[in-house]
Scaffold this motif. Sequence first.
Motif, mmCIF file in Angstrom:
data_model
loop_
_atom_site.group_PDB
_atom_site.id
_atom_site.type_symbol
_atom_site.label_atom_id
_atom_site.label_comp_id
_atom_site.label_asym_id
_atom_site.label_seq_id
_atom_site.Cartn_x
_atom_site.Cartn_y
_atom_site.Cartn_z
ATOM 1 N N GLY A 106 0.901 -1.308 0.311
ATOM 2 C CA GLY A 106 0.126 -0.277 -0.210
ATOM 3 C C GLY A 106 0.598 1.064 0.075
ATOM 4 N N LEU A 107 0.419 2.754 -0.506
ATOM 5 C CA LEU A 107 0.728 3.802 -0.635
ATOM 6 C C LEU A 107 0.463 4.544 -0.074
ATOM 7 N N VAL A 108 1.049 4.946 0.878
ATOM 8 C CA VAL A 108 0.668 6.192 1.880
ATOM 9 C C VAL A 108 1.407 7.677 1.647
ATOM 10 N N ALA A 109 0.608 8.618 1.951
ATOM 11 C CA ALA A 109 1.437 10.034 1.768
ATOM 12 C C ALA A 109 1.518 10.435 3.510
ATOM 13 N N THR A 110 2.882 11.086 3.202
ATOM 14 C CA THR A 110 2.988 11.708 4.671
ATOM 15 C C THR A 110 2.475 12.895 4.719
ATOM 16 N N GLY A 111 1.547 13.640 5.297
ATOM 17 C CA GLY A 111 1.612 14.865 5.128
ATOM 18 C C GLY A 111 1.078 15.615 6.322
ATOM 19 N N LEU A 112 -0.124 16.353 6.478
ATOM 20 C CA LEU A 112 -0.594 17.256 7.642
ATOM 21 C C LEU A 112 -2.067 17.215 7.627
ATOM 22 N N MET A 113 -2.719 16.524 8.877
ATOM 23 C CA MET A 113 -3.983 16.849 9.495
ATOM 24 C C MET A 113 -4.697 17.721 10.359
ATOM 25 N N TYR A 114 -5.886 18.146 10.016
ATOM 26 C CA TYR A 114 -6.655 19.492 10.600
ATOM 27 C C TYR A 114 -7.967 19.325 10.943
ATOM 28 N N THR A 126 6.404 10.151 0.339
ATOM 29 C CA THR A 126 5.409 8.421 0.740
ATOM 30 C C THR A 126 6.260 7.462 2.144
ATOM 31 N N LEU A 127 5.430 6.373 1.836
ATOM 32 C CA LEU A 127 5.090 6.057 3.285
ATOM 33 C C LEU A 127 5.018 4.836 2.519
ATOM 34 N N LEU A 128 5.365 3.686 2.247
ATOM 35 C CA LEU A 128 5.549 2.807 1.655
ATOM 36 C C LEU A 128 4.778 1.513 2.800
ATOM 37 N N THR A 129 4.145 0.437 2.708
ATOM 38 C CA THR A 129 3.443 -0.142 3.370
ATOM 39 C C THR A 129 3.775 -1.666 3.378
ATOM 40 N N ALA A 130 4.778 -2.452 3.283
ATOM 41 C CA ALA A 130 5.768 -3.601 2.966
ATOM 42 C C ALA A 130 5.291 -4.642 3.771
ATOM 43 N N ALA A 131 5.480 -5.920 3.225
ATOM 44 C CA ALA A 131 5.506 -7.549 3.209
ATOM 45 C C ALA A 131 6.771 -7.954 2.760
ATOM 46 N N CYS A 132 6.905 -8.910 3.607
ATOM 47 C CA CYS A 132 7.997 -10.090 3.443
ATOM 48 C C CYS A 132 7.072 -11.533 4.100
ATOM 49 N N PRO A 133 8.183 -12.948 3.585
ATOM 50 C CA PRO A 133 8.011 -13.633 4.088
ATOM 51 C C PRO A 133 9.364 -14.031 5.195
ATOM 52 N N ILE A 134 9.402 -14.829 6.375
ATOM 53 C CA ILE A 134 10.329 -14.877 6.497
ATOM 54 C C ILE A 134 11.466 -15.563 6.899
#
Length: 344
Positions: free
Chosen positions: A125-133, A254-262
Amino acid sequence: MKPFSLLTAVGIAALAALPSDVSAQQKTLYVAGYGGSFEKTIRDEVIPAFEQANGVKVEYVAGNSTDTLAKLQAQKGNQQIDVVIVDDGPMYQAIQLGFCAKVEGVPADLYDAARFKDDRAVGTGLVATGLMYNTKIFAEKGWAPPTSWNDLKDLKYQNKLVIPPINNTYGLHALLMLARMNGGSESNVDAGFKIFKDEINPNVLAYEPSPGKMTELFQSGQAVLAVWGSGRVQSFANTGFPVDFVYPKEGAATLLTAACPIAKPNASPLASSFIQKLLDPKIQLVLLKDYGYGPVLKSLAVPPELGKMAPIGERAAKLYTPDWSIMNDKREEWTKRWNREVER
């Protein structure tokens, strides 16, 4: 730190009783990922169907990205987790430390931003870091919505501003973006530290890493402006609370949520299967609707009513993607400096 103290006694016993051919017979899959609204979405929309389709029990262990990475480090040589879901920064560290195996079945139409070297992880998933008001309070006071990272310095927000500390990705992004706006970079964040210390600190009510406490500070009216991620803000807005997300004119990070198998002996093939489930178009739209994640699949058609805050299309194209290869090396040093100079 005790290795994976959150495992239930039943779960530990089940692990101990596993036959040698774990990949064929494992009946429990341990997934470590975010808590809060993300955990609820995974428990409601992903786990039940996955368990039924694969004849497996999924144990979900909630924690923030740095906590999950710490669990992997504590369990080195005796990994009990099968899949981790973390932010991109900690994921690069997990790969560097050798914790991640190759993800099987990565879709061909994945955005480049969601790809990791050798498919040792994949963006979900793709997330943006910005401002909340708080839109209601801003309207009542006749304040224009924020438009810039520089708004964090505006004295009308004195003791009404909340920012996560820099051991949290959102806070680290804010430090970097302010540095970049003032001649700095990932290699030199001095300008960001100076701005935080001299100009932003007077406005800060709390440097708060907890999503639950962040929302509480807004619900109580103590905070009206914050640095946060588009997914978190969308989830908060979905509850009916009057907040909106702002992409600062200088750029959102950009904040990317990511997954990996261990990576571990006799690893379960179901680890990659679970990650593939997160990339299923239906689940990608669920994550967009429920959590505000921008989809990572190029071919996915997004209904107009979804993704009001998510980085999609032009918004996604304008995001700034930090260089984690530099930042991860500097992060410990910066955190000590932050605790010494800023968050005292």
